[in-house]
Design a protein around this motif. Structure first.
Motif, PDB file in Angstrom:
ATOM      1  N   MET C 217       0.837  -1.213   0.000  1.00 27.56           N
ATOM      2  CA  MET C 217       0.000   0.000   0.000  1.00 27.56           C
ATOM      3  C   MET C 217       0.870   1.260   0.000  1.00 27.56           C
ATOM      4  O   MET C 217       0.563   2.229  -0.696  1.00 27.56           O
ATOM      5  CB  MET C 217      -0.959  -0.015   1.179  1.00 27.56           C
ATOM      6  CG  MET C 217      -2.028  -1.100   1.059  1.00 27.56           C
ATOM      7  SD  MET C 217      -3.460  -0.795   2.116  1.00 27.56           S
ATOM      8  CE  MET C 217      -2.704  -0.885   3.731  1.00 27.56           C
ATOM      9  N   ARG C 221       0.560   3.795  -3.107  1.00 26.01           N
ATOM     10  CA  ARG C 221       0.159   5.191  -2.865  1.00 26.01           C
ATOM     11  C   ARG C 221       1.206   6.167  -3.359  1.00 26.01           C
ATOM     12  O   ARG C 221       0.871   7.238  -3.882  1.00 26.01           O
ATOM     13  CB  ARG C 221      -0.049   5.414  -1.365  1.00 26.01           C
ATOM     14  CG  ARG C 221      -1.466   5.271  -0.916  1.00 26.01           C
ATOM     15  CD  ARG C 221      -1.642   5.788   0.487  1.00 26.01           C
ATOM     16  NE  ARG C 221      -0.828   5.048   1.410  1.00 26.01           N
ATOM     17  CZ  ARG C 221      -1.294   4.096   2.234  1.00 26.01           C
ATOM     18  NH1 ARG C 221      -2.564   3.800   2.263  1.00 26.01           N
ATOM     19  NH2 ARG C 221      -0.490   3.459   3.035  1.00 26.01           N
ATOM     20  N   LEU C 222       2.484   5.802  -3.162  1.00 28.53           N
ATOM     21  CA  LEU C 222       3.549   6.720  -3.589  1.00 28.53           C
ATOM     22  C   LEU C 222       3.435   7.028  -5.075  1.00 28.53           C
ATOM     23  O   LEU C 222       3.735   8.132  -5.518  1.00 28.53           O
ATOM     24  CB  LEU C 222       4.915   6.106  -3.270  1.00 28.53           C
ATOM     25  CG  LEU C 222       6.113   6.998  -3.551  1.00 28.53           C
ATOM     26  CD1 LEU C 222       6.067   8.278  -2.726  1.00 28.53           C
ATOM     27  CD2 LEU C 222       7.420   6.259  -3.281  1.00 28.53           C
ATOM     28  N   GLN C 224       0.701   7.223  -6.527  1.00 31.26           N
ATOM     29  CA  GLN C 224      -0.601   7.884  -6.671  1.00 31.26           C
ATOM     30  C   GLN C 224      -1.561   7.056  -7.499  1.00 31.26           C
ATOM     31  O   GLN C 224      -2.425   7.564  -8.195  1.00 31.26           O
ATOM     32  CB  GLN C 224      -0.409   9.314  -7.200  1.00 31.26           C
ATOM     33  CG  GLN C 224       0.466  10.133  -6.231  1.00 31.26           C
ATOM     34  CD  GLN C 224       0.775  11.538  -6.682  1.00 31.26           C
ATOM     35  OE1 GLN C 224       1.230  11.741  -7.781  1.00 31.26           O
ATOM     36  NE2 GLN C 224       0.528  12.510  -5.820  1.00 31.26           N
ATOM     37  N   THR C 226      -4.680   4.887  -7.495  1.00 33.48           N
ATOM     38  CA  THR C 226      -5.808   5.014  -6.580  1.00 33.48           C
ATOM     39  C   THR C 226      -6.773   3.836  -6.627  1.00 33.48           C
ATOM     40  O   THR C 226      -7.844   3.901  -6.023  1.00 33.48           O
ATOM     41  CB  THR C 226      -6.600   6.274  -6.948  1.00 33.48           C
ATOM     42  OG1 THR C 226      -7.065   6.096  -8.286  1.00 33.48           O
ATOM     43  CG2 THR C 226      -5.744   7.508  -6.865  1.00 33.48           C
ATOM     44  N   LYS C 228      -9.085   1.180  -5.866  1.00 30.88           N
ATOM     45  CA  LYS C 228      -9.629   0.740  -4.569  1.00 30.88           C
ATOM     46  C   LYS C 228      -9.147  -0.636  -4.141  1.00 30.88           C
ATOM     47  O   LYS C 228      -8.929  -0.909  -2.971  1.00 30.88           O
ATOM     48  CB  LYS C 228     -11.145   0.618  -4.702  1.00 30.88           C
ATOM     49  CG  LYS C 228     -11.958   1.765  -4.269  1.00 30.88           C
ATOM     50  CD  LYS C 228     -13.425   1.304  -4.265  1.00 30.88           C
ATOM     51  CE  LYS C 228     -14.347   2.450  -4.532  1.00 30.88           C
ATOM     52  NZ  LYS C 228     -14.194   2.969  -5.921  1.00 30.88           N
ATOM     53  N   PHE C 231      -6.351  -1.138  -1.715  1.00 28.72           N
ATOM     54  CA  PHE C 231      -6.315  -0.463  -0.422  1.00 28.72           C
ATOM     55  C   PHE C 231      -7.456  -0.815   0.523  1.00 28.72           C
ATOM     56  O   PHE C 231      -7.322  -0.655   1.731  1.00 28.72           O
ATOM     57  CB  PHE C 231      -6.349   1.063  -0.641  1.00 28.72           C
ATOM     58  CG  PHE C 231      -5.198   1.574  -1.420  1.00 28.72           C
ATOM     59  CD1 PHE C 231      -3.951   1.653  -0.817  1.00 28.72           C
ATOM     60  CD2 PHE C 231      -5.323   1.950  -2.738  1.00 28.72           C
ATOM     61  CE1 PHE C 231      -2.858   2.113  -1.529  1.00 28.72           C
ATOM     62  CE2 PHE C 231      -4.231   2.406  -3.466  1.00 28.72           C
ATOM     63  CZ  PHE C 231      -2.999   2.487  -2.860  1.00 28.72           C
TER      64      PHE C 231
END
Lengths: 343, 343, 343
Positions: C217, C221-222, C224, C226, C228, C231
């Motif tokens: 995760m 995220r790093l 970016q 997204t 779903k 996560f």
């Protein structure tokens, strides 16, 4: 075989120097990650402004981060087939490391002693971390027990180096320009100066951190330490990943801030033992003992010699060794180091 | 005692200013870590080029990262013995923070009120974050309930500060040079400008993140927040580590990108409540409500006042309070803030 | 609706170019995080000094980190409603990315083919990563199966682009100035040069990493990204978070250092398949096969074409496909790329 099986005991030659691979340029990224992995709060390593007020050009990378970078490079050549990490001695930090510096490592084999079983032996190396200007930024001796692969190779002549029990104060290297004469105790976090500590005094550092698998792997990878045992849950029979000993060192050092906020710069590693293995789920706490104090030539700067003991959940206060002289099972680390502190 | 036991209620004096320890220089490392911990995507905080096109010299550190750095320093002096974090008010971001800046924090005690049980009291502090040029980059009021240690100390005269319910638009500080007149909506991610939002409009932000222990500890350590309860699984009787409330704030704010991509800069914190505790394993989602809108003097820049509500798994749409007026158990956070948005 | 529901199959038009949101400035923070998430050790991406000795101005961001940044931006526009990520082709790295660079992404729709069931279709996009100087730093074709939302919309004319099975050596772009004629094999970690590898040779890379939820995760995220599914543990019925395929790519590439330490720069992505999903708890290992070799015009620089196969626990040596021609269940990734290596 294209892959590196690591060196075995019979592969080392007394006096040879091993150039370790993968030099590393450190940046503010390594600093931020170090502070995210450990509750590191020594002001000199947190604030450029504070470091400048102490005579340095900027805030260096934490001394132990520099140690881990230097140490990590040695793993593929020194400890891939190690059975045990036996000790450290004569460690000295010789120059601060700043963001933008590039570190590489070299080790010289200074001792070899085959075990009587003929299946392993002890290798002593003196490792140097060197920056992009060929300045040696740190050095230390480490000895590990390494497996033998070709058992038929005759044992080398046993050579055990004569290592100092402690780095003498006169051998401590104070960073050029360091000046604690206008040290800001409020910003540093505690009012205790060297004179407030007594030899023999013990400090229980209060705080604790429960360690997660993701954390120790992230940290250990950052130092490019590749030992399988830290990362691969299928490697050990018990399915556990052994936490890199250096992770415990940094965790304990950071936790020791609470009571030793002014023990700013680590300048020597006199010795250390990883007393018991640490695994995810363990809660690490620590205590310190003041072993010695010494003046230095730098303005306002003294040296404090500290024992730093990391323990896990269930440890009694100031737990260390049992009546048999062996480390108690809750003890993870017993480290002996010199730090610089305002007098 | 060399370690810091934290302050108790009777240790605070009305009007005193506490200098918090451990100043911090932030770098691209803190920015990268912030974006790795939270799904933060506001373009002004992601791209130097985008920030320059908006009149800033470079992309600042996320406003909430700056808040966490400032807040974290206050923990050892303000909330180590806190029973509860009761509220925030009059928070304002006064200047952007850039990589290379060094932050320190100070708090002035502006209110004290002992509880009728004589065992605790409420402490009100106004905290300022200050950079290396002595510029105040942010300020906010926070009040916490703190345990009393020496119960025999007489209660101080009760002083409860008169705090603004909301920062009035005229008090919002717009960063020098900020100009949204040639704002790039495509690069920002959404076409919605201030005029597209109606007061009273609610937005369900769709995305959710399940939180892990390693993540909240990494983030909380990065802000040098030392409260045991976040790190030590042996501290609470239930063996749980309480997640730093600021972690939920940042998670929710980042998740609100989807629907509020153009609510770029946070300029005021009107209030906030940590409605229920958050633990690892919880899945955080959020919704927003538009509370107000206002013009600003900067070209193309308007202000939007938003309620940001973080909820966990099991929450009904737009969950907030029950019929009894209390927060529903699935509600984690109720935050009230002003952000800047292209008009 | 203020939030982005993502595009459905009927929303794409052949020939249209989509400007992806949220440009990103990368720093030493991204580099440090990349090295903390993956055991990345290629010297050119670790040391400024090493990179300069190879003719570059500094150590670039890892090629796959640049890929992830570029790729991550496309997710909200391309794969939010994707059923499957079907393939990659014609990927080329055109210029190194350095700390301080700002990347944005654009994709052109180059193919559309509705499935016979009328419920989904395949979208082909050519994506370009572009820096702050409008230099295209990388490009690749990717095709995904995307759900249809308004089933009544007529199918577009089917257009399937004619994609190269492999990037021909003459199309590889060698970074300006790259020179391996005084390459330091000791610092790079292995002595094997291009001439030591035979076409058809297979390498078992030995090391393995057990993956944690927090890690994938943080990495995802790093970039970016997204989606779903990476996560939110409440999103899939089985409560599992699917690991971003790029996480497996980077993990495998980093693990392949052991045996391919001198396969320094990735210059082309010929193809790739995410053969099976990866979940936290899986232990990733990998093997490589040499598919081709080619000279380049740069001094001392050759190109090696490699198959990189990531597998999980339980995989037999060199596991790939079963007798039915399908990937074995332990195979996670089958990647085909070109890298630059000293001749």
């Amino acid at each position: 075989m294209k892959t590196n099986p690591g060196r075995f005991f019979e592969d080392y030659r007394l006096g040879e120097t091993i150039i370790h691979a993968v030099p590393r340029t450190v940046s503010g990224g390594e600093r931020a990650l170090y502070h995210a992995m450990y509750p590191a709060r020594h002001a000199l390593y947190s604030s450029d402004a504070f470091a400048r007020a102490c005579g340095l050009p900027a805030s260096p990378i934490d001394d132990l981060a520099a140690f881990h970078v230097v140490f990590g490079k040695t793993v593929p050549d020194v400890s891939l087939n190690a059975v045990a990490n036996l000790g450290y001695a004569e460690g000295r930090w010789l120059a601060p490391v700043y963001p933008g510096d590039t570190l590489r490592s070299e080790s010289t084999v200074i001792g070899l002693k085959e075990n009587s079983n003929g299946k392993s032996g002890v290798v002593y190396v003196r490792t140097r971390g060197i920056n992009q200007n060929d300045t040696v930024v740190m050095e230390y001796v480490r000895w590990v027990m390494v497996r033998k692969n070709r058992l038929e190779v005759p044992a080398p002549e046993a050579v055990v180096p004569d290592l100092a029990k402690v780095v003498v104060p006169g051998a401590l290297v104070i960073p050029a320009g360091l000046d604690f004469s206008s040290y800001d105790f409020a910003l540093a976090g505690e009012a205790h100066r060297l004179g407030h500590y007594e030899i023999g005094e013990k400090i229980e550092h209060v705080d604790g951190v429960t360690i997660e698998e993701a954390e120790h792997m992230i940290a250990t990878r950052l130092w490019q330490n590749t030992a399988k045992v830290h990362f691969d849950a299928t490697f050990r029979e018990d399915g556990k990943r052994l936490i890199y000993g250096g992770h415990v060192i940094s965790m304990a050092r950071a936790l020791s801030f609470n009571g030793l906020a002014n023990a700013q710069m680590i300048v020597a590693l006199n010795g250390g033992a990883h007393a018991n293995p640490c695994f995810a789920g363990d809660t690490v706490k620590c205590w310190s003992e003041v072993l010695d104090k010494a003046p230095t030539a730098a303005p306002g700067v003294g040296a404090i010699r500290l024992r730093l003991v990391a323990v896990k959940q269930g440890a009694a206060p100031f737990a260390l060794k049992g009546e048999d002289g062996k480390y108690l099972p809750e003890v993870l680390l017993d480290l002996d180091y010199w730090a610089l502190m305002p007098v």
